[in-house]
Design a protein around this motif. Structure first.
Motif, PDB file in Angstrom:
ATOM      1  N   LEU A 151      -3.335  39.933   2.387  1.00 37.66           N
ATOM      2  CA  LEU A 151      -3.493  40.289   0.959  1.00 37.66           C
ATOM      3  C   LEU A 151      -2.023  39.929   0.529  1.00 37.66           C
ATOM      4  CD1 LEU A 151      -5.707  43.718   1.446  1.00 37.66           C
ATOM      5  CD2 LEU A 151      -6.283  41.604   0.578  1.00 37.66           C
ATOM      6  N   GLU A 152      -1.144  40.194   1.147  1.00 34.82           N
ATOM      7  CA  GLU A 152       0.180  39.859   0.332  1.00 34.82           C
ATOM      8  C   GLU A 152       0.613  38.378   0.234  1.00 34.82           C
ATOM      9  OE1 GLU A 152       5.057  40.709   1.453  1.00 34.82           O
ATOM     10  OE2 GLU A 152       3.700  41.184   2.865  1.00 34.82           O
ATOM     11  N   GLN A 153      -0.105  37.740   0.943  1.00 28.94           N
ATOM     12  CA  GLN A 153       0.020  36.319   0.727  1.00 28.94           C
ATOM     13  C   GLN A 153      -0.925  35.903  -0.436  1.00 28.94           C
ATOM     14  OE1 GLN A 153      -1.183  34.377   4.265  1.00 28.94           O
ATOM     15  NE2 GLN A 153       0.902  34.601   5.493  1.00 28.94           N
ATOM     16  N   LYS A 154      -2.037  36.491  -0.648  1.00 26.07           N
ATOM     17  CA  LYS A 154      -2.785  36.354  -1.678  1.00 26.07           C
ATOM     18  C   LYS A 154      -2.197  36.784  -3.074  1.00 26.07           C
ATOM     19  CE  LYS A 154      -6.734  35.590   0.987  1.00 26.07           C
ATOM     20  NZ  LYS A 154      -6.896  33.804   0.925  1.00 26.07           N
ATOM     21  N   GLY A 155      -1.542  37.780  -2.873  1.00 25.57           N
ATOM     22  CA  GLY A 155      -0.645  38.577  -4.202  1.00 25.57           C
ATOM     23  C   GLY A 155      -1.718  39.497  -4.588  1.00 25.57           C
ATOM     24  N   VAL A 156      -2.582  40.243  -3.743  1.00 29.53           N
ATOM     25  CA  VAL A 156      -3.513  41.283  -4.137  1.00 29.53           C
ATOM     26  C   VAL A 156      -3.268  42.497  -3.519  1.00 29.53           C
ATOM     27  CG1 VAL A 156      -5.268  39.753  -5.175  1.00 29.53           C
ATOM     28  CG2 VAL A 156      -5.231  40.612  -2.646  1.00 29.53           C
ATOM     29  N   PRO A 157      -3.212  43.582  -4.099  1.00 32.09           N
ATOM     30  CA  PRO A 157      -2.782  44.835  -3.214  1.00 32.09           C
ATOM     31  C   PRO A 157      -3.966  45.265  -2.538  1.00 32.09           C
ATOM     32  CG  PRO A 157      -3.970  45.331  -5.440  1.00 32.09           C
ATOM     33  CD  PRO A 157      -3.512  43.994  -5.366  1.00 32.09           C
ATOM     34  N   LYS A 167     -13.577  44.488  -7.851  1.00 35.01           N
ATOM     35  CA  LYS A 167     -12.587  43.976  -8.786  1.00 35.01           C
ATOM     36  C   LYS A 167     -12.661  42.410  -8.402  1.00 35.01           C
ATOM     37  CE  LYS A 167      -9.738  47.886  -9.489  1.00 35.01           C
ATOM     38  NZ  LYS A 167      -8.235  48.343  -9.219  1.00 35.01           N
ATOM     39  N   PRO A 168     -12.666  41.628  -9.398  1.00 35.42           N
ATOM     40  CA  PRO A 168     -12.456  40.117  -9.331  1.00 35.42           C
ATOM     41  C   PRO A 168     -11.572  39.403  -8.416  1.00 35.42           C
ATOM     42  CG  PRO A 168     -11.766  40.627 -11.572  1.00 35.42           C
ATOM     43  CD  PRO A 168     -12.507  41.886 -11.000  1.00 35.42           C
ATOM     44  N   GLU A 169     -10.488  39.902  -8.052  1.00 36.31           N
ATOM     45  CA  GLU A 169      -9.405  39.584  -7.560  1.00 36.31           C
ATOM     46  C   GLU A 169      -9.825  39.550  -5.967  1.00 36.31           C
ATOM     47  OE1 GLU A 169      -7.266  43.496  -8.878  1.00 36.31           O
ATOM     48  OE2 GLU A 169      -8.913  42.125  -9.630  1.00 36.31           O
ATOM     49  N   TYR A 204     -23.624  49.116  -8.473  1.00 39.82           N
ATOM     50  CA  TYR A 204     -22.515  48.947  -7.697  1.00 39.82           C
ATOM     51  C   TYR A 204     -22.532  47.737  -6.833  1.00 39.82           C
ATOM     52  CZ  TYR A 204     -18.837  49.578  -4.462  1.00 39.82           C
ATOM     53  OH  TYR A 204     -17.617  49.437  -3.581  1.00 39.82           O
ATOM     54  N   LEU A 205     -23.930  48.159  -5.791  1.00 37.18           N
ATOM     55  CA  LEU A 205     -23.980  46.955  -4.532  1.00 37.18           C
ATOM     56  C   LEU A 205     -23.980  45.668  -5.313  1.00 37.18           C
ATOM     57  CD1 LEU A 205     -26.206  49.442  -2.477  1.00 37.18           C
ATOM     58  CD2 LEU A 205     -23.793  48.699  -2.134  1.00 37.18           C
ATOM     59  N   ASP A 206     -24.869  45.559  -6.445  1.00 38.59           N
ATOM     60  CA  ASP A 206     -24.953  44.191  -7.003  1.00 38.59           C
ATOM     61  C   ASP A 206     -23.481  43.677  -7.162  1.00 38.59           C
ATOM     62  OD1 ASP A 206     -27.621  44.194  -6.909  1.00 38.59           O
ATOM     63  OD2 ASP A 206     -27.720  44.664  -9.142  1.00 38.59           O
ATOM     64  N   ALA A 207     -22.601  44.469  -7.782  1.00 34.98           N
ATOM     65  CA  ALA A 207     -21.303  43.899  -8.073  1.00 34.98           C
ATOM     66  C   ALA A 207     -20.443  43.695  -6.764  1.00 34.98           C
ATOM     67  CB  ALA A 207     -20.660  44.951  -8.947  1.00 34.98           C
TER      68      ALA A 207
END
Length: 352
Positions: A151-157, A167-169, A204-207
């Motif tokens: 996750l750190e390498q991808k820059g997301v928390p 969330k899209p990230e 929610y499950l769709d998302a």
């Protein structure tokens, strides 16, 4: 807010069969008290590394009962039990989701039995009929494994909530257990539908589905995949997340802020023409103080209170993490939930 609550009205990951040779002893009701021996078949969804610790304890105290241990994911154990309704092969079910045992109970497949030591079991961890058809041993709950390096390498928390996972990230980063084959998968889906209501829950499950790469046929596999760096996030369960973290893997064990879905790992005697005394001996042992202490080393919420400290990595009060859970609703609606889930999301399931 999460709450440790049950609604129970009706009493009520993947490997092939493995045979071990635990034994009998002279426990009350054991056929081997007279020196004979017998073989019992035990269906279980407990983890292999747990069984490696538990089974030798039974072998030591009951050397004349041979146990044919059949271990698989909860969904597969449940399907096997139901398929064998007219010709049951198992003598005992051990450490399998109570939401699944309720389905078997509603079909008249379980034999009431009060194991020795039942009086020590907390009321919310047993069928309230006397004698009960099922008795719990511990509770397990939803948790995420998040690979901190990936996750750190991808820059997301590191995600901290169910809401974060949509969330899209996080697109293309998540693996999750298939609820049709995994009890861990089902308890998470059931929790979402109960927490959010069915309409919002399916939205929610769709998302979430948009961010999931694959649904796997094991409760522990998402954590194992995250730990190995195959995917950054695995939606799994508490024991696996905490164990991998404590074993030194570079993951965070995340307990979602909204609360965790959960289920009771429970035991039951299978109804059949020939109920073996050794099966009852096994169920007596399965809630005894010695084995309950071992359960407590792996799960902080146990059916019988112990003095074992909460394992490192859990919330200080694990019961506050548990959502209010209606097991009867989950059992009654299990088939409909799985049919809807399969229709919507099965295209991303791993091959069986």
């Amino acid at each position: 807010m999460a709450a440790f609550g049950l609604v129970i009205v009706v009493a009520a990951c993947t490997s092939g069969p493995v045979t071990t040779n635990p034994g009998t002893g002279t426990a009350t009701g054991s056929a081997t008290a007279t020196g004979g021996s017998e073989t019992i078949t035990v269906y279980t969804a407990l983890e292999d590394d747990q069984l490696a610790e538990y089974i030798p304890m039974f072998e030591k105290s009951h050397p004349n009962i041979k146990v044919n241990k059949v271990r698989d994911s909860t969904g597969i154990i449940t399907a096997k039990l139901l398929a064998e309704k007219d010709n049951p092969q198992a003598d005992v079910v051990w450490g399998t989701a109570v939401s699944s045992l309720l389905v078997a109970d509603q079909q008249g497949m379980l034999e009431p039995y009060a194991p020795a030591g039942l009086e020590a079991v907390q009321p919310q961890f047993r069928d309230d009929r006397n004698p009960p058809t099922w008795v719990g041993i511990d509770a397990w709950m939803s948790a995420f494994c998040a690979n901190t390096v990936e996750l750190e390498q991808k820059g997301v928390p590191v995600p901290t909530s169910w809401a974060d996972l949509t969330k899209p990230e996080y697109k293309g980063m998540i693996v999750m257990s298939n609820p049709a084959s995994s009890g861990t998968g089902f308890l998470s889906i059931s929790a979402i539908l109960q927490m959010m209501g069915e309409e919002q829950g399916w939205k929610y499950l769709d998302a979430l589905h948009q961010n999931v790469v694959q649904y796997v046929h094991s409760g522990s596999k998402p954590c194992k995949m995250a730990g190995a760096g195959e995917y950054p996030i695995g939606i799994s369960f508490d024991y696996r997340a905490v164990k991998q973290k404590n074993d030194g893997e570079l993951i965070a064990a995340v307990f979602p802020t909204e609360g965790s879905g959960w289920d009771i790992e429970a035991n039951a005697l299978v109804k059949k023409a020939n109920i073996k005394p050794g099966a009852k001996t096994f169920l007596d042992w399965a809630i005894s103080p010695e084995i309950m202490g071992e359960y407590a080393k792996n799960f902080p919420v146990t059916a019988v209170k112990t003095d074992v400290p909460i394992p490192e990595g859990y919330p200080a009060d694990p019961t506050k993490q548990l959502i209010k859970n209606d097991f009867n609703w989950a059992a009654k609606n299990r088939d409909a939930i799985l049919a809807e889930w399969t229709k919507r999301y099965d295209s991303k399931s791993e091959p069986k």
